[in-house]
Write an enzyme that holds these catalytic residues in place. Structure first.
Site: not given
Ligand code: HEM
Ligand SMILES: *[C@@H]1O[C@H](CO)[C@@H](O)[C@H](O)[C@H]1NC(C)=O
Ligand SMILES: *[C@@H]1O[C@H](CO)[C@@H](O)[C@H](O)[C@H]1NC(C)=O
Length: 328
Positions: A70, A246
């Site tokens: 970011h 995940d």
């Protein structure tokens, strides 16, 4: 006479011009071990703090990786993402793209340790890059060599954030061109998205794919599981409802991400498209099959991202507190 003038001209072009260009661009000024004289322990201190924080709050390491993305994709790696809203500054953290970013307060823990050893010397921008580098290692990712010497911005770029950081449901073309504009090719982009092998996604970023009917590119059993995690189509954005990226190895930066998307278990729409778009699918196949190849490509691309147009030399400043620009 004419020959003489030509001679002077060529001295300018071949000897002086490159010097001027280097001076003005500053782009070549990142170097390995930049703090070797001004703060020889800098890299060691950052690593120590990252390790300590990881043992207290494992997800800090996850945050350091997202921080690098970011910060660096918006203009440059200049710690602009760390600035808080105060006076004329409007924090990039207010953008919808920053949703879910966390652990910013622990950046200060790292900065304070550095300030104690060498005040006003190590930039917040280098902390962003090196903490990500060390976080990657804590999460079982590759060892990455990184240059230092970045300086901190005196402004934040809230209005640029939505233009430069893709949304969770953007097309692969949009994603590829966002990364291409900072010099990262398709293979590198596919590797970087592998960061979604760790961390979490809040329900607000998932419900479009679950309601009113489940996205057909999502595995049916997995959709049922995700609906359990996100039981309402309009989640309260303040509720801490999320799914782990995940399920198999949520805290390991490995190639399970690629195996998941090949099995139609990608969380974000962009993740899932990576497996089907003909430009990216071959790399997904290769990375799913070979964790070392994923790690090599991830390292290469994260270094490129971390070197996106840094402020160097006398540009910007070295902040004393990563949350605020220095007062004059
Ligand atoms: C097309 C590009 C990308 C998009 C659209 C995207 C979008 C997102 C979204 C929507 C989330 C979930 C936020 C939440 O609901 O809490 C997320 C999480 C995350 N992203 Fe990305 N991302 C992209 C690329 C990257 C890259 C290149 C990296 C790093 C190299 C990265 C690292 C992470 C990490 C580590 C998390 C988990 C954060 C946590 O659990 O605190 N992302 N991303
Ligand atoms: C240490 O810094 C000097 C410049 O101050 C540089 O010439 C040298 O290469 C650096 N050493 C290392 C190991 O980076
Ligand atoms: C993408 O998601 C946003 C919410 O984050 C939504 O407003 C927008 O309509 C979605 N776009 C598409 C093309 O689905």
């Amino acid at each position: 006479m004419a020959a003489n003038r030509y001679h002077l001209f060529s001295i300018f072009v071949f000897l002086l011009l490159p010097l001027f260009l280097q001076f003005y661009s500053g782009a070549c000024d990142l170097q390995f071990n930049y703090y070797n004289e001004s703060c020889p322990k800098a890299e060691e201190i950052i690593k120590e703090e990252v390790v300590k924080l990881y043992h207290k709050h494992g997800n800090t390491a996850v945050s350091w990786i997202r921080n690098l993305f970011h910060d660096c994709i918006v203009k440059s790696c200049d710690a602009s993402v760390l600035l808080e809203t105060v006076n004329s500054i409007e924090s990039e953290q207010k953008s919808v793209r920053s949703f879910g970013m966390r652990n910013f307060k622990y950046v200060n823990t790292i900065k304070e340790a550095l300030e104690k050893e060498c005040p006003s010397t190590v930039s917040c921008a280098d902390i962003v890059s090196l903490s990500a580098r060390d976080g990657i290692l804590m999460l079982g990712g590759p060892r990455v060599e990184m240059k230092t010497g970045r300086r901190d911005s005196r402004e934040s770029y809230l209005t640029e954030v939505e233009k430069l950081i893709p949304n969770h449901n953007d097309t692969i073309s949009t994603v590829l061109s966002a990364f291409q504009s900072v010099g990262i090719d398709i293979e590198g982009t596919v590797a970087l998205l592998g960061a979604h092998s760790v961390g979490r996604v809040h329900c607000v970023n998932l419900v479009d794919r679950l309601y009113p009917t489940a996205d057909p590119t999502l595995d049916a059993d997995y959709a049922v599981y995700l609906k359990g995690r996100c039981p309402t189509p309009t989640p309260d954005p303040k509720a801490v409802e999320y799914a782990r990226n995940d399920r198999e190895t949520p805290m390991i930066l490995d190639n399970m991400y690629y195996n998941n998307i090949l099995n139609h278990k990608g969380l974000l729409a962009v993740d899932q498209q990576l497996a089907s778009d003909p430009r990216t699918a071959p790399y997904v196949q290769q990375m799913a099959a070979d964790n070392d190849y994923f790690h090599v490509q991830f390292s290469r691309a994260i270094v490129l991202l971390s070197e996106n147009s840094p402020l160097t030399g006398d540009q910007g400043e070295i902040r004393k507190d990563c949350r605020y620009v220095n007062s004059n």
